[in-house]
Structures are given as structure tokens and as C-alpha cells.
Scaffold this active site. Structure first.
Site, PDB file in Angstrom:
ATOM      1  N   GLU A  43       0.836  -1.213   0.000  1.00  0.00           N
ATOM      2  CA  GLU A  43       0.000   0.000   0.000  1.00  0.00           C
ATOM      3  C   GLU A  43       0.865   1.256   0.000  1.00  0.00           C
ATOM      4  O   GLU A  43       0.551   2.236  -0.680  1.00  0.00           O
ATOM      5  CB  GLU A  43      -0.943   0.011   1.211  1.00  0.00           C
ATOM      6  CG  GLU A  43      -2.120  -0.944   1.086  1.00  0.00           C
ATOM      7  CD  GLU A  43      -3.018  -0.608  -0.092  1.00  0.00           C
ATOM      8  OE1 GLU A  43      -3.078   0.553  -0.520  1.00  0.00           O
ATOM      9  OE2 GLU A  43      -3.653  -1.547  -0.619  1.00  0.00           O
ATOM     10  N   GLY A  87      11.173   6.908  -5.487  1.00  0.00           N
ATOM     11  CA  GLY A  87      10.797   8.299  -5.232  1.00  0.00           C
ATOM     12  C   GLY A  87       9.985   8.472  -3.949  1.00  0.00           C
ATOM     13  O   GLY A  87       9.672   7.505  -3.269  1.00  0.00           O
ATOM     14  N   TYR A 126      -6.653   6.413   4.592  1.00  0.00           N
ATOM     15  CA  TYR A 126      -6.760   5.458   3.489  1.00  0.00           C
ATOM     16  C   TYR A 126      -5.925   4.199   3.761  1.00  0.00           C
ATOM     17  O   TYR A 126      -6.419   3.072   3.675  1.00  0.00           O
ATOM     18  CB  TYR A 126      -6.322   6.094   2.152  1.00  0.00           C
ATOM     19  CG  TYR A 126      -6.136   5.023   1.116  1.00  0.00           C
ATOM     20  CD1 TYR A 126      -7.235   4.491   0.463  1.00  0.00           C
ATOM     21  CD2 TYR A 126      -4.878   4.474   0.868  1.00  0.00           C
ATOM     22  CE1 TYR A 126      -7.092   3.442  -0.433  1.00  0.00           C
ATOM     23  CE2 TYR A 126      -4.725   3.427  -0.009  1.00  0.00           C
ATOM     24  CZ  TYR A 126      -5.836   2.917  -0.662  1.00  0.00           C
ATOM     25  OH  TYR A 126      -5.692   1.868  -1.518  1.00  0.00           O
ATOM     26  N   ASP A 144     -10.054   5.459  -2.661  1.00  0.00           N
ATOM     27  CA  ASP A 144      -8.923   6.021  -3.401  1.00  0.00           C
ATOM     28  C   ASP A 144      -9.475   6.546  -4.727  1.00  0.00           C
ATOM     29  O   ASP A 144     -10.697   6.565  -4.929  1.00  0.00           O
ATOM     30  CB  ASP A 144      -7.815   4.977  -3.588  1.00  0.00           C
ATOM     31  CG  ASP A 144      -8.240   3.824  -4.496  1.00  0.00           C
ATOM     32  OD1 ASP A 144      -9.422   3.795  -4.927  1.00  0.00           O
ATOM     33  OD2 ASP A 144      -7.403   2.964  -4.791  1.00  0.00           O
TER      34      ASP A 144
END
Ligand code: SF4
Length: 367
Positions: A43, A87, A126, A144
Site C-alpha cells: 500500500e 521516489g 486510506y 482512493d
């Protein structure tokens, strides 16, 4: 928004979507079992990165850190190394910090209570709902972008879905529709539907298991929902970076406390760099003089590289500078290493691009 379904209709709606998911779900490494650690790592990696890009990183990461204790024990630089290239490195730092908390305060088990999960670094509503529902079947609906699009089309919701009121309303709807006795499959089913059938462009409505409830389809509005988001105007930024090179082909990396390091270099090792406005060479030379005490060096411009960070268009301007000695004051807080080894320490993709320009110049000079 309102999607009012009578109890019987709701049950049919839920069972059709669940049956579709169980027959069509794609296999991913994080779906192999219900291990909360594996689901949580997935996730976090998937937050800003596409599934196809995540899979190879995920496999390597899990091989090196197979469980939460292994992750908690690791040094941060090792964790960042395995994140390097994905990233948004704050995700990795938070993951690492949360692993330590889970081991220290929760006996090595991802907490089962929402409040406890939310108190972990890097875990918002979330992610908490996703991990708790997928791993433990906790009756928490996830929302989402994919789920929001499906729900908005089902209820023919117009306007910007990310506007706070619209998002709140979608969250309530998601919770009302949740199949509470099968929250794990339910949440994944809605996400899967959004990713594979109810896609942003040209959704495949004919294959959709819940099409009979879809208002957007009934009203011919599928292409208009969700409404396009207003784009933030792009900002153009130039960053000049100095690749200092001593006679032993060694260079210097810093953890620059400058205003931009958090965004462009992800608070990782980077070449000395500064944002420039007009004359990149002289502004960089001034910066090197002021911060490292480096004077009178020739800065050779290397080919520039493009780098996009959200709404910023960044032009990276690498400069190569031969020095007799790397600046002694910077060596203490920086890191000296062979130029060719730069890619082996945790660096952001911007630094990777700068290092690649230096490597290309090096090869060129040799031939
Ligand atoms: S019918 Fe089409 S638009 Fe409606 S939910 Fe299904 S795929 Fe999406």
C-alpha cells in the site's frame, strides 16, 4: 451523493461485485496471503507509483526485509537503498519508523485497531483502512481515486470529486455500500473494478458486473464523470549541481539543508546544488564559494536533464569541476566516494540523472 439501494438490491449488488472479483482478480505478490506487513508495504509503495513499476521493487524489498522485525532492525540507509528509484522517500522513512514502533509497542504485529494504526508514522485514513480491511477484514471502506471514480459514476456525481465536501460524501457512500462480512474482498473488488473495467477513459461498461445500478451509464454521462480536475499551472525551475572531481576520480555528496532538498533530492545524498535564475555557472560558483569555500574552479557544463516533480518542471544543469582536493570542511559532513559508485548509495532520481551526465562525460573524455 446518494446511492439508495434497498437491502435486497444492496445484497445483489454486493454479491455480483464480489463474485466478479473472485473470478477475475489479478494475482499480485501482495495478494499471495493476508500478511498485514506485506499488504502494508504494498500500500505504501503503491501510493504514488504504478503497479507495474512497484512489483520489481516490492519483490527485492521483501526479499531483503521479509518481515516487520527485519525492517525494524535495518539501518535507515539500507532501507533507503532498497527504496532508491521509487521516489517520495519520506514514505520509506516513515515505513521504517513505523516498523520500529510496531516491534517496540505492538509485539511485532500490525495493530488491529484503527486509532493505533493511525498513530503510526506515514499511515493516514486510506492506508489504515486498506491494511486493516484487507488483512483483518475490518469493516472499513477504502476510498482512493479508483473507488471514487466508480462511486461517482454509479451515482452520476458531477463536479470535482476531490473537493472536501464531495470526497466526504463519497466516503460515506463507500461505507454504506461496504459488504461488512467480506471487507477484504469488497474493498479490493471496488479498486480492481476501477483499475480494470471502470477506467478513466473508455470504461468497459458491457463487462461491468454492477452496470444495472450505474446512473452515469443510464444518463449517457460516463465520459463526463469524473469532471476533469483543474490543473495547477506548471512552475519552471532550474537547479545547477556541481560534480566535484579530485585527481583520484572521487566526488563529494552532501545532505544539503537548502530549501529545495526535500523536494528535489528527497533529503538523500546529493551533489552540491542550488536553484538558479539567470546565470547558472556564476550562481553555482557563488554557492560553492559561500557554502564549501571552493574558489576559482572552472565549471564545465554537461548536458542538461529534465526532471518532473508534481507540478514543477525541473531542469537539472550539471557542471563538472576538477579540483585538486575536495573541500576539507565539507568532507566532514559530506560523503566522499568514487564517482562511479555514486549510484550505490541512497540517492534520488534527480541525483541519479546528474551522476549519469557525469559518467557520460567521463566516458567521452576517455575516448
Ligand atoms: S457501468 Fe460503466 S461507468 Fe458504470 S460503474 Fe460500470 S464500468 Fe463504470
Amino acid at each position: 451523493m446518494t446511492i439508495h439501494l434497498k437491502p435486497r438490491s444492496l445484497r445483489t449488488f454486493q454479491s455480483l461485485l464480489l463474485a466478479w472479483y473472485r473470478a477475475h482478480r489479478r494475482e499480485f505478490p501482495w495478494r499471495a496471503d493476508r500478511d498485514p506487513y506485506r499488504i502494508w508495504v504494498a500500500e505504501i509503495m503503491l501510493q504514488q507509483t504504478r503497479i507495474a513499476a512497484v512489483i520489481p521493487y516490492y519483490d527485492c524489498f521483501l526479499r531483503r526485509f521479509p518481515d516487520v522485525r527485519a525492517l525494524a532492525r535495518a539501518r535507515q540507509r539500507e532501507v533507503l537503498k532498497f527504496w532508491s528509484g521509487l521516489g517520495y522517500y519520506s514514505r520509506a522513512r516513515n515505513l521504517h519508523a513505523a516498523a520500529k514502533t510496531i516491534v517496540a509497542q505492538h509485539g511485532g504485529e500490525f495493530p488491529r485497531e484503527l486509532e493505533a494504526a493511525l498513530s503510526l508514522p506515514g499511515i493516514g485514513r486510506y492506508t489504515a483502512a486498506a491494511v486493516l480491511s484487507i488483512a483483518y477484514d475490518a469493516p472499513l471502506a477504502v476510498l482512493d481515486g479508483n473507488v471514487a471514480r466508480v462511486l461517482a459514476r454509479l451515482g452520476a456525481v458531477r463536479g470535482d470529486l476531490r473537493a472536501p465536501r464531495a470526497w466526504r460524501s463519497l466516503s460515506e457512500t463507500a461505507q454504506q455500500l461496504l459488504a461488512r462480512e467480506a471487507a477484504s474482498d469488497w474493498n479490493q473488488a471496488l479498486m480492481e473494478l476501477g483499475e480494470t473495467i471502470c477506467t478513466p477513459h473508455s470504461p468497459r461498461c458491457a463487462a461491468c458486473p454492477i452496470r444495472r445500478w450505474c446512473e452515469a451509464r443510464a444518463e449517457g454521462l460516463v465520459d463526463q464523470i469524473p469532471a476533469p480536475r483543474k490543473k495547477r499551472a506548471a512552475v519552471n525551475i532550474k537547479i545547477a549541481a556541481a560534480i566535484l572531481r579530485d585527481p583520484h576520480d572521487r566526488t563529494l555528496l552532501m545532505k544539503d539543508p537548502g530549501a529545495h532538498d526535500g523536494v528535489f533530492f528527497s533529503r538523500m545524498w546529493q551533489f552540491p546544488a542550488i536553484e538558479v535564475k539567470r546565470n547558472a555557472r556564476s550562481e553555482l560558483a557563488n554557492h560553492l564559494r559561500a557554502t564549501l569555500g571552493v574558489n576559482g574552479i572552472a565549471l564545465e557544463a554537461l548536458p542538461e536533464a529534465r526532471h518532473g516533480v508534481t507540478f514543477r518542471n525541473v531542469t537539472l544543469l550539471p557542471f563538472l569541476a576538477h579540483v585538486e582536493q575536495l573541500p576539507a570542511n565539507a568532507v566532514i559532513r559530506g560523503r566522499v566516494l568514487p564517482l562511479e559508485s555514486v549510484a550505490q548509495v541512497p540517492i534520488s532520481s534527480a541525483t541519479r540523472k546528474i551522476a549519469a551526465a557525469a559518467a557520460a562525460a567521463h566516458t567521452l573524455h576517455r575516448h
